[in-house]
Design an enzyme around this catalytic site. Structure first.
Site, PDB file in Angstrom:
ATOM      1  N   ASP A 194      -4.363   0.807  -9.611  1.00 31.08           N
ATOM      2  CA  ASP A 194      -5.584  -0.135  -9.445  1.00 31.08           C
ATOM      3  C   ASP A 194      -6.307  -0.119 -10.863  1.00 31.08           C
ATOM      4  O   ASP A 194      -7.156  -1.486 -11.194  1.00 31.08           O
ATOM      5  CB  ASP A 194      -6.779   1.593  -8.917  1.00 31.08           C
ATOM      6  CG  ASP A 194      -6.107   1.327  -7.655  1.00 31.08           C
ATOM      7  OD1 ASP A 194      -5.567   0.437  -6.838  1.00 31.08           O
ATOM      8  OD2 ASP A 194      -6.988   2.696  -6.828  1.00 31.08           O
ATOM      9  N   GLY A 237     -16.245   5.287  -3.332  1.00 27.93           N
ATOM     10  CA  GLY A 237     -16.365   5.994  -2.366  1.00 27.93           C
ATOM     11  C   GLY A 237     -15.909   5.219  -1.454  1.00 27.93           C
ATOM     12  O   GLY A 237     -15.884   5.252   0.194  1.00 27.93           O
ATOM     13  N   ALA A 238     -15.211   3.315  -1.560  1.00 24.99           N
ATOM     14  CA  ALA A 238     -14.949   2.510  -0.379  1.00 24.99           C
ATOM     15  C   ALA A 238     -13.618   2.099  -0.358  1.00 24.99           C
ATOM     16  O   ALA A 238     -13.106   0.746  -0.030  1.00 24.99           O
ATOM     17  CB  ALA A 238     -16.210   0.884  -1.054  1.00 24.99           C
ATOM     18  N   GLU A 271       0.926  -1.940  -0.186  1.00 26.70           N
ATOM     19  CA  GLU A 271       0.339  -0.086   0.030  1.00 26.70           C
ATOM     20  C   GLU A 271       1.497   1.307   0.085  1.00 26.70           C
ATOM     21  O   GLU A 271       2.023   0.802   0.429  1.00 26.70           O
ATOM     22  CB  GLU A 271      -1.026  -0.345   1.303  1.00 26.70           C
ATOM     23  CG  GLU A 271      -2.129   0.426   0.844  1.00 26.70           C
ATOM     24  CD  GLU A 271      -2.689  -0.426  -0.082  1.00 26.70           C
ATOM     25  OE1 GLU A 271      -3.052   0.391  -0.857  1.00 26.70           O
ATOM     26  OE2 GLU A 271      -3.763  -1.331   0.496  1.00 26.70           O
ATOM     27  N   THR A 317       2.949   1.968  -2.302  1.00 32.01           N
ATOM     28  CA  THR A 317       3.989   1.995  -2.925  1.00 32.01           C
ATOM     29  C   THR A 317       4.182   2.492  -4.093  1.00 32.01           C
ATOM     30  O   THR A 317       5.140   2.296  -5.021  1.00 32.01           O
ATOM     31  CB  THR A 317       4.583   0.669  -2.313  1.00 32.01           C
ATOM     32  OG1 THR A 317       3.293  -0.633  -3.282  1.00 32.01           O
ATOM     33  CG2 THR A 317       4.521   0.608  -1.062  1.00 32.01           C
ATOM     34  N   LEU A 353     -12.468   0.890  -3.105  1.00 30.55           N
ATOM     35  CA  LEU A 353     -12.661  -0.854  -4.211  1.00 30.55           C
ATOM     36  C   LEU A 353     -12.334  -0.546  -5.669  1.00 30.55           C
ATOM     37  O   LEU A 353     -12.112  -0.694  -6.040  1.00 30.55           O
ATOM     38  CB  LEU A 353     -13.634  -1.672  -3.385  1.00 30.55           C
ATOM     39  CG  LEU A 353     -13.821  -1.502  -2.190  1.00 30.55           C
ATOM     40  CD1 LEU A 353     -15.328  -2.371  -2.307  1.00 30.55           C
ATOM     41  CD2 LEU A 353     -12.687  -2.266  -1.536  1.00 30.55           C
ATOM     42  N   SER A 399     -13.752   4.082  -9.919  1.00 25.65           N
ATOM     43  CA  SER A 399     -12.687   4.418 -10.215  1.00 25.65           C
ATOM     44  C   SER A 399     -11.982   4.090 -12.133  1.00 25.65           C
ATOM     45  O   SER A 399     -12.553   4.163 -12.677  1.00 25.65           O
ATOM     46  CB  SER A 399     -12.042   6.510  -9.989  1.00 25.65           C
ATOM     47  OG  SER A 399     -12.650   6.457  -9.106  1.00 25.65           O
TER      48      SER A 399
END
Ligand code: GLA
Length: 381
Positions: A170, A120-121, A26, A28, A123, A126
């Site tokens: 992502d 907005g979680a 995370e 990174t 996950l 976007s």
């Protein structure tokens, strides 16, 4: 409403791109480091058809607007500023812009979106929106983009058009993950490996706990962490913090006077080492041992990187006290979701403990579901 009712004709195809959770690695990705996300079964689907008049029309089943948003592609040249008030439509528009800026010979399109990825979680709703758009345009116009090129352009859309300074994790997760695997990714050169992550075979479950605390990556805290990491790298004379080997962390820490920068440095270097450790454990066929590494990662995000929040800390504490193997926040932080690794037999006890702890603390009821490593973006019809 659907594509046919909206646009009065049939779509040429339907494409799907998933949301993700990150197992480890995370904060990174914008340090050229390592990550290990997996795709969720939740997807954003887009039904699409070409238009020959240079118009992009977008509509989403989850947004209650009476008319589709119409964007002339010629307006995109000016960049995201021109569409600053277009809300969610900036994401698909940004992808069209990034493809064009990259020299792709695309054109207009009618797009109709439906999504099961919670927004907005933390996950990656976007990224799912961007990658589904990119894949649809890529196929419709025969652009021949590889999944990692597509991910890079989607990230560019988010960075330079929407204005969110995210890394590439992502978009790569949404574009490149495969079912049953976690994606081990070097974010510097995008080299990657699909790592078997068969939870059921090991009697394991990976729970996602959506705290329902809304985060906003654009709100400055994310950008500020990112700037701090860049400052630390500059001080140390390296291209990115990824270039500080774990074995040289103590020495590097001595060279960074500012305690805040030192903590950012420590998180990134130890987190890259945790990714390497989790990779070794999965390769060795001992996924249960990943649990404590997750909890260690959470402590680092909470204490050194300072991107957790009370609700995320509570998930980790309550889950671990009730017998989980390990837990951590996942994604950017400041709210959003946590992941909990737990033996099948303890799922109920752990889930109940998390819900009870939230009720006791007066927090909103969290949403729990299973993360089963699912496939990445693809054409579905
Ligand atoms: C968000 C960003 C990613 C990554 C994570 C933190 O999800 O979009 O690029 O930086 O935060 O690991």
């Amino acid at each position: 409403m659907n594509f046919v009712e909206t646009y009065g004709r049939d779509p040429e195809g339907v494409w799907a791109a998933p949301g993700r959770v990150n197992l480890i690695g995370e904060h990174t990705d914008y340090n050229d480091g390592f990550v290990m996300p997996l795709a969720l079964p939740h997807t954003t689907r887009v039904a699409a058809a070409r238009r020959d008049d240079g118009l992009l029309r977008v509509r989403s089943a989850s947004v209650a607007t009476s008319e589709p948003v119409e964007i002339p592609l010629s307006r995109l040249a000016a960049g995201g500023e021109a569409l600053a008030d277009a809300g969610w439509a900036r994401y698909p528009a940004g992808v069209a812009w990034a493809l064009h800026a990259d020299g792709a010979q695309g054109g207009g399109a009618d797009l109709y979106f439906e999504s099961t990825v919670p927004t907005g979680a933390g996950l990656s709703s976007s990224a799912a929106l961007e990658v589904s758009t990119g894949l649809a345009l890529n196929d419709l116009y025969g652009l021949g983009l590889t999944p990692d090129r597509l991910a890079a352009l989607c990230r560019r859309a988010e960075n330079d058009f929407v204005g969110v300074p995210c890394g590439i994790m992502d978009q790569m997760a949404s574009a490149c993950c495969t079912a049953g695997h976690a994606l081990y990714l070097d974010t510097r050169d995008l080299s990657r490996r699909q790592v078997p992550f068969d939870l059921a075979a090991e009697g394991l479950r990976l729970l996602v706990v959506d705290t329902r605390v809304q985060h906003a990556l654009g709100d400055g805290a994310y950008a500020q962490r990112r700037a701090g990491c860049e400052e630390a790298a500059l001080l140390l004379g390296v291209t990115a913090l990824r270039d500080v080997p774990y074995a040289e962390l103590a020495e590097a820490e001595r060279r960074v006077d500012d305690p805040e920068l030192r903590r950012l440095l420590r998180h990134v270097v130890t987190e890259n080492e945790r990714v390497a450790r989790v990779l070794r454990l999965l390769d060795a066929g001992t996924p249960r041992d990943v649990g404590p590494v997750l909890t260690e990662g959470h402590a680092s995000l909470r204490d050194d990187f300072a991107v957790s929040c009370a609700e995320l800390d509570l998930v980790v504490e309550a889950a671990n006290s009730a017998g989980a193997l390990g837990a951590r926040m996942t994604g950017g932080g400041f709210g959003g979701s946590a992941v909990v690794l737990v033996m099948e037999a303890a799922v109920e006890k752990v889930s109940d403990a998390v819900r009870a702890a939230f009720a006791d603390a007066g927090h909103e009821t969290p949403r729990l579901f299973d993360a089963v490593p699912a496939e990445g973006a693809r054409r579905v019809a």
